[in-house]
Design an enzyme around this catalytic site. Structure first.
Site, PDB file in Angstrom:
ATOM      1  N   ARG A 256     -17.134 -47.423 -30.152  1.00  0.00           N
ATOM      2  CA  ARG A 256     -15.653 -47.837 -29.975  1.00  0.00           C
ATOM      3  C   ARG A 256     -15.508 -48.780 -30.571  1.00  0.00           C
ATOM      4  NH1 ARG A 256     -14.307 -47.945 -24.113  1.00  0.00           N
ATOM      5  NH2 ARG A 256     -16.293 -49.239 -23.992  1.00  0.00           N
TER       6      ARG A 256
ATOM      7  N   ASN B 145     -14.222 -43.588 -23.929  1.00  0.00           N
ATOM      8  CA  ASN B 145     -15.203 -42.882 -23.450  1.00  0.00           C
ATOM      9  C   ASN B 145     -14.702 -41.624 -22.424  1.00  0.00           C
ATOM     10  OD1 ASN B 145     -16.879 -44.391 -24.667  1.00  0.00           O
ATOM     11  ND2 ASN B 145     -17.242 -45.795 -22.857  1.00  0.00           N
TER      12      ASN B 145
END
Length: 88
Positions: free
Chosen positions: A18, A36
């Site tokens: 990320r 997520n």
């Protein structure tokens, strides 16, 4: 401008995926978010010029240095008008 919904499967959580993709999105001027998913994938909504978003998707396929991307799913969506790219 295009909007793409992107789901990345593989070993992509806990490997700075990320963070890596946020930095790339900011560099490319892409707006949207990344987060997520409970089952272990990562979900992204990305908006920008079509060619730039396509480049971003190619980078999603490569992943971060410690990730192992198995599959990337991409679909179109309506423009949301995001103001920046964030990790959620």
């Amino acid at each position: 401008m295009v909007h793409r919904n992107i789901t990345i499967h593989g070993r992509v959580q806990g490997v700075f995926f990320r963070h890596h993709m946020r930095l790339l999105a900011e560099e490319l001027g892409i707006k949207g978010f990344i987060h997520n998913q409970p089952e272990g994938s990562i979900y992204i909504e990305a908006e920008g010029r079509a060619d730039i978003v396509d480049d971003f998707i190619e980078q999603c396929r490569r992943g971060s240095p410690k990730s192992e991307v198995e599959k990337v799913e991409v679909s179109e969506g309506p423009l949301e008008g995001f103001e920046y790219f964030e990790v959620r």
